[in-house]
Design a protein around this motif. Structure first.
Motif, mmCIF file in Angstrom:
data_model
loop_
_atom_site.group_PDB
_atom_site.id
_atom_site.type_symbol
_atom_site.label_atom_id
_atom_site.label_comp_id
_atom_site.label_asym_id
_atom_site.label_seq_id
_atom_site.Cartn_x
_atom_site.Cartn_y
_atom_site.Cartn_z
ATOM 1 N N SER A 82 -59.831 33.595 29.432
ATOM 2 C CA SER A 82 -60.349 34.356 30.574
ATOM 3 C C SER A 82 -60.867 33.363 31.605
ATOM 4 O O SER A 82 -62.047 33.013 31.615
ATOM 5 N N THR A 83 -59.985 32.912 32.477
ATOM 6 C CA THR A 83 -60.337 31.887 33.464
ATOM 7 C C THR A 83 -60.673 32.538 34.809
ATOM 8 O O THR A 83 -60.089 33.578 35.157
ATOM 9 N N PRO A 84 -61.587 31.943 35.552
ATOM 10 C CA PRO A 84 -61.938 32.487 36.871
ATOM 11 C C PRO A 84 -60.864 32.180 37.908
ATOM 12 O O PRO A 84 -59.993 31.330 37.672
ATOM 13 N N PRO A 85 -60.913 32.860 39.051
ATOM 14 C CA PRO A 85 -59.939 32.573 40.110
ATOM 15 C C PRO A 85 -60.009 31.096 40.521
ATOM 16 O O PRO A 85 -61.060 30.479 40.525
ATOM 17 N N GLY A 86 -58.842 30.562 40.843
ATOM 18 C CA GLY A 86 -58.768 29.172 41.248
ATOM 19 C C GLY A 86 -58.602 28.210 40.091
ATOM 20 O O GLY A 86 -58.479 26.997 40.306
#
Length: 233
Positions: A160-164
């Motif tokens: 679950s990675t954040p935007p960017g």
């Protein structure tokens, strides 16, 4: 003179008749007892043979790969062992419905269809496998990695990675187990080689915050035990 000679002979013959009758009665009784003992012995042998056949069948069924207890051949799943009961025993071995069958592991009764007071017993040496789930949150920024212990045959990876930030490849040693050039997001289960430690390596771009990736795995732990099946017909 002849009459006086024949009278003792007749008297002796009459005297021996009761003795003969008693002897015949005794012979009849002894023969009957011998036949009864022989019949009982044969019946006992037949019953013991039937008990052994069912005990062997039950034991073989319980340790078979597709059996109700096994994780694989001769290795029992601890969770299945804990939930094993009379109903599962009868469903696995239908003849147990009409015969007293008891199953125990290391002296602890698992299931029984009645009370045994003797009977025939069969033993199998088995392994009992237990799994305890562990969770790690590796630092995957750059060329981060995490090493999983030997005997770990699978892992569940949640990304679950954040935007960017992008994480597009996961390798197990030199083998690619996950890849998406557009970025991985979600939960994935991957198979691993259990015979040696496994290094999971993550490849992507950007700084991945702590906790963006979690890895769950459950290496098996086995202990030796004795499975005992008793059949008392």
């Amino acid at each position: 003179m002849r009459e006086s000679l024949d009278r003792p002979a007749a008297e002796r013959a009459q005297t021996s008749l009761p003795s003969l009758a008693v002897a015949l009665v005794l012979l009849t009784v002894v023969t009957g007892l011998a036949l009864a003992v022989a019949d009982g012995t044969l019946s006992g042998h037949d019953r013991t043979a039937d008990e052994r056949r069912l005990a062997v069948t039950t034991a073989d069924r319980l340790v078979a790969p597709a059996g109700p207890l096994a994780a694989r051949a001769n290795v029992l799943n601890a969770t299945r062992v804990a939930t094993f009961d009379r109903g599962r025993l009868v469903r696995s071995v239908p003849p147990a419905r009409n015969t007293t069958v008891a199953v125990s592991l290391n002296g602890s009764r698992l299931a029984a269809t009645g009370t045994t007071s003797g009977g025939t017993t069969v033993r199998r040496i088995v392994l009992v496998e237990r799994r305890e789930t562990r969770t790690v949150t590796p630092n995957v920024t750059g060329s981060g990695s995490v090493t999983l212990p030997r005997r770990t045959d699978s892992a569940t990876i949640t990304v679950s990675t954040p935007p960017g930030t992008e994480l597009w490849t996961v390798r197990a040693d030199e083998r690619v187990v996950l890849h998406n050039r557009s970025g991985l997001n979600g939960t994935f289960t991957v198979s691993l080689v259990p015979y040696e430690t496994t290094e999971l390596r993550f490849e992507g771009a950007g700084v991945v915050p702590a906790g963006s990736v979690t890895v769950k795995y459950a290496p098996p732990r086995t202990t030796k035990a004795t499975l005992v099946v008793t059949v008392d017909a």
